[in-house]
Enzyme design. Structure first.
Site, PDB file in Angstrom:
ATOM      1  CD  GLU A 169     -63.695 -63.080 -42.201  1.00 14.60           C
ATOM      2  OE1 GLU A 169     -64.693 -63.188 -41.855  1.00 14.60           O
ATOM      3  OE2 GLU A 169     -62.261 -62.322 -42.425  1.00 14.60           O
ATOM      4  CD  GLU A 206     -62.901 -58.603 -43.178  1.00 11.55           C
ATOM      5  OE1 GLU A 206     -61.951 -58.308 -42.698  1.00 11.55           O
ATOM      6  OE2 GLU A 206     -63.819 -59.150 -42.128  1.00 11.55           O
ATOM      7  CD  GLN A 250     -68.544 -64.714 -42.212  1.00 15.05           C
ATOM      8  OE1 GLN A 250     -68.158 -63.804 -41.253  1.00 15.05           O
ATOM      9  NE2 GLN A 250     -67.341 -65.716 -42.581  1.00 15.05           N
ATOM     10  CG  ASP A 253     -73.129 -54.452 -41.923  1.00 11.83           C
ATOM     11  OD1 ASP A 253     -73.883 -54.004 -41.985  1.00 11.83           O
ATOM     12  OD2 ASP A 253     -73.437 -55.750 -43.015  1.00 11.83           O
ATOM     13  CE1 TYR A 254     -68.846 -56.799 -40.097  1.00 10.78           C
ATOM     14  CE2 TYR A 254     -69.073 -58.535 -39.952  1.00 10.78           C
ATOM     15  CZ  TYR A 254     -69.845 -57.462 -39.561  1.00 10.78           C
ATOM     16  OH  TYR A 254     -70.289 -57.878 -38.345  1.00 10.78           O
ATOM     17  CG  HIS A 314     -74.843 -58.798 -38.576  1.00  7.27           C
ATOM     18  ND1 HIS A 314     -74.475 -58.651 -37.628  1.00  7.27           N
ATOM     19  CD2 HIS A 314     -73.741 -59.705 -38.879  1.00  7.27           C
ATOM     20  CE1 HIS A 314     -73.346 -59.203 -37.112  1.00  7.27           C
ATOM     21  NE2 HIS A 314     -73.083 -59.641 -37.958  1.00  7.27           N
TER      22      HIS A 314
END
Ligand SMILES: Cc1ncc(C[n+]2csc(CCOP(=O)(O)OP(=O)(O)O)c2C)c(N)n1
Length: 790
Positions: free
Chosen positions: A492, A523, A545, A548-549, A590
């Protein structure tokens, strides 16, 4: 041979009868498979009965160089292409742990989980264009979808990337991107999110993915009424339908018992897919499950008698048979002969597989019995009577029965003199070691292991420029993209923008849209898009990115990427680098550092936690030289920190599994990694003003962990250890201490309680105060270290 309709069909009657034979053979194998489980010879069975005819059509459309990413119903397809014979089918059912008998997985996978082998025994990549391929199945339903996107995406890259067209080895992997990635999925599994994400990604990317949905109206006991809006997946897919102006996906609908329509549909879809790269979905409805879902239950419990009768009527082999007769392609007696022959072949194959599986165990059992009897003669008493009896009454022993029996014998013989007792102990150990290494092999690559890549030191010119960390990453990838046409980066905001931290600034402009590509927010399929392409000789760097994701693709990373080499016992590798950034920014989503989650979910991958961008670039270089997959977590708040640019950026390599001592000391060993290093360095200098000398060690990679024992060596000097970590209490810190105290044996050198300083058990609140009071701070670290040294 009656001529009948064959004259008006594009296929010969011989071809059709060969297909009929495969369908019958496959069914005969399924029926026997269930019996083998019910009679206790295998643990569990799941079969492809009721789905045979469509798979014949799929196999007829499949070409050398093509790929399958499917699930456990596809045995007929595999048989039709000669990728699976009856003995191999049963060997996997019995979990026969020999690669020659179960070439898919060496007994590691449940039955009907297929994989072809595209690495040779040394781990070298074989030519891919002259053979059929099945990427290795996994059991989580829908989990094959993300990888499918990548398998298809590789064709796009091979066809459209100017850099790849120059690559001299491209013909080893592709003929101008003409390869189709065939997927299969059950109707119920289309309820999974990753199904929709994959379809959308394929539609956006326009890649040659041909997905079959095997629809038997159920997902185990749950009917389509509870699975699918409007109860029809093809009705739902209308919005994806291909339109010239907007592109999209071609959707076909065909009955699973109509051989003629299936053949035509598959031929048309595969042709379209191969030549235009338009993705296609074939919704194959009207399929059945003659024996129910699996051996775990019986479908009579949840299907009505009417439904069962309907399934019997719709049985695809029965229908194909009737069609052959109606079309006068063969006579009743010819078909009866095929049916008898395939029954016999299935029976022979089953018996052969069972004998091959049992004979080495039975041989060992006989040898063991002879040895026990000899011992009894020597001892002069029936000391092993129970053990002998236990073995004698075991008609179909497993290796574990022999191990258990042997171990009990070692207990019974413990008072006996060494010449009697020791051979039995040795036998137990031998069996244990043999099987542990048999079942434990290939977690990572061997010959092409990243651990075999020689390190190269970073070198600096006298007046080397000081750059922002993000520019180091940019320099590194700029060089690699220029050098190696196989590398591509996707994620992304990494293309046009160059990454949210500008780590890839201008790289898309320089290297083109296919080398540095923007993706949707997806993702799971960002990972799949890279991972699938890696099967086909390419080297993806998949950008997630924020750490956390990563959770959105953790299922694929854990189930698919991390297990690939292991579950194929070295037959497949798809080296994928997941690049992400984490640990420390501000905000609940984050600032995560869920390292224990990754350490435990990703065995089979490497987990790199570079303290800065120079180290990160060196780790990427090592990874790109080997065939293992990895996650690299860069320090999120480090991109604006100044670092010196090495003159050999793009060539120096940081070894994996090696710690670095950043500050020597003698009072306490402080171990940490990543973003914490900067805080630790501050703590070390504050403590030195207080007269406390800390040895600061950067762990660098959590998987593998300190292969050279640097931390242990430090402990032998300091006798105290503090582990400083941003994960939750008992998270990565527990793993680190287990490695140091138990695996390395550090416990023996401790003079003080080992301590950990971690984040709090909750996530970090927003803002700088949230960060300070939720994450471990410099002050807490100074206090803890001084208390430990006391
Ligand atoms: C992610 C996941 N959830 C649940 C299961 C357990 N399970 C195995 S097969 C199955 C039903 C799948 O139905 P469908 O996709 O229609 O395929 P079919 O078996 O009918 O061919 C379920 C729920 C699983 N393997 N994976």
């Amino acid at each position: 041979m009656p001529q009948g309709k064959s004259a008006s069909l594009p296929w010969t009657s011989d071809e059709i009868l060969a297909d009929y034979r495969t369908a019958c053979l496959s069914r005969a194998a399924s029926l026997r498979g269930r019996q083998e489980v019910l009679s206790g010879k295998a643990k569990f069975g799941i079969f492809g009965d009721g789905k045979e005819v469509a798979q014949l059509a799929m196999a007829r459309a499949f070409r050398k160089g093509d790929w399958r990413s499917g699930y456990y119903r596809d045995q007929t397809f595999m048989m039709a292409l000669g990728l699976l014979d009856v003995p191999a089918f049963f060997a996997q059912l019995y979990a026969h742990a020999t690669i020659t008998h179960d070439p898919s997985s060496q007994g590691r996978q449940m039955n009907n989980h297929f994989a072809t082998r595209f690495l040779d025994e040394e781990g070298n990549w074989l030519c891919q264009t002259d053979r059929y391929h099945s990427s290795a199945d996994i059991s989580p339903t829908g989990g094959q979808m993300a990888r499918l996107v990548g398998l298809a995406y590789a064709s796009k890259l091979y066809r459209e990337s100017p850099a790849l067209q120059q690559w001299e080895r491209r013909t080893h992997f592709s003929h101008e991107g003409n390869e189709v990635a065939f997927g299969t999925i059950g109707n119920a599994s289309t309820s999974e999110g990753v199904f929709w994400e994959s379809l959308n990604a394929a539609g956006v990317l326009q890649v040659p993915m041909l997905l079959s949905i095997w629809d038997d109206d159920y997902g185990i006991s749950v009917p389509n009424e509870y699975q699918t809006t409007k109860q029809s997946i093809s009705r739902l897919l209308v919005g994806f339908e291909y339109e010239e102006a907007y592109k999209g996906i071609r959707v076909y609908r065909v009955a699973g018992y109509d051989y003629e329509a299936l053949r035509k549909t598959y031929a048309e879809a595969a042709e379209l897919c191969r030549h235009t790269h338009v993705p296609c979905v074939i919704h194959v409805h009207g399929m059945t499950q003659p024996q129910g879902h699996s051996t775990s239950g019986s479908h009579e419990r949840y299907k009505t008698p009417e439904r069962l009768a309907l399934e019997a009527d719709l049985d695809c082999i029965k229908k194909m048979r009737a069609w052959i007769l109606e079309s006068q392609l063969a006579s009743e007696s010819q078909l009866a002969q095929i049916e008898t022959e395939t029954e016999q072949e299935a029976e022979r194959g089953k018996t052969q597989a069972w004998q091959q599986y049992q004979s080495p165990i039975l041989e060992k059992k006989s040898a063991l019995l002879a040895q026990y009897r000899e011992i009894e003669t020597q001892v002069g008493s029936p000391i092993l009577q129970t053990q002998i009896r236990e073995l004698e009454i075991l008609p179909t022993p497993l290796w574990r029965n022999l191990s258990t029996n042997l171990f009990q014998s070692t207990l019974l013989l413990r008072e006996q003199p060494a010449p009697i007792r020791e051979p039995v102990q040795h036998l137990w150990q031998e069996l244990q070691q043999k099987n542990e290494s048999l079942y434990g092999s290939h977690l990572y690559c061997r010959q092409h292991s990243c651990l075999r890549i020689a390190p190269i030191l970073a070198e600096y010119e006298e007046k080397a420029p000081l750059l922002d960390g993000r520019q180091i990453i940019q320099h590194y990838f700029n060089r690699k993209l220029a050098e190696d046409p196989r590398i591509f980066i996707l994620g992304e905001d990494i293309g046009k923008l160059g990454g949210v931290n500008l780590e890839f600034e201008n790289l898309q402009e320089t290297h083109g849209l296919l080398r540095v590509s923007d993706t949707g927010i997806r993702e799971a399929t960002i990972l799949g898009q890279g991972f699938g392409a890696a099967f086909r000789g390419l080297r993806p760097v998949v950008d997630i990115q924020y750490l956390d994701y990563l959770l959105y693709c953790l299922q694929g990373a854990s189930d698919d990427v991390a297990t690939l080499h292991y579950r194929t016992a070295g037959g497949q590798a798809a080296p994928t680098i997941i690049r992400t950034k984490g640990h420390r920014l501000e905000g609940i989503w984050h600032s995560g550092s869920p390292m224990a989650m990754l350490i435990h979910a990703l065995r089979g991958m490497y987990l790199c936690v570079p303290r800065n961008c120079v180290q990160a670039a060196g780790m990427y270089e090592t990874l790109l030289q080997g065939d293992d997959s990895a996650v690299v977590i860069e320090v999120l708040n480090g991109y604006r920190v100044k670092e010196t640019l090495p003159k050999n950026i793009g060539t120096y390599r940081v070894p994996l599994g090696e710690c670095e001592i950043l500050h020597e000391g003698h009072d306490v060993t402080l171990v940490t990694y990543g973003a914490n290093i900067r805080i630790a360095q501050q703590a070390v200098s504050i403590l030195s003003t207080l007269g406390i000398s800390c040895e600061l060690i950067d762990i660098q990679t959590l998987l593998p962990f300190d292969l050279k024992g640097t931390i242990l060596a430090s402990l032998t000097k300091t006798h105290r250890i503090v582990c400083f970590d941003e994960d939750v209490p008992g998270g990565a810190s527990a793993y680190i201490l287990q490695q140091v105290l138990e695996v390395q044996g550090g416990y023996d050198y401790l003079d003080a309680t080992p301590r950990t300083l971690t984040a709090k058990p909750h996530r970090s609140a927003f803002g700088s105060d949230g960060d300070y009071y939720c994450k471990p701070s410099l002050e807490e670290l100074v206090l803890l270290l001084s208390n430990v040294v006391g």
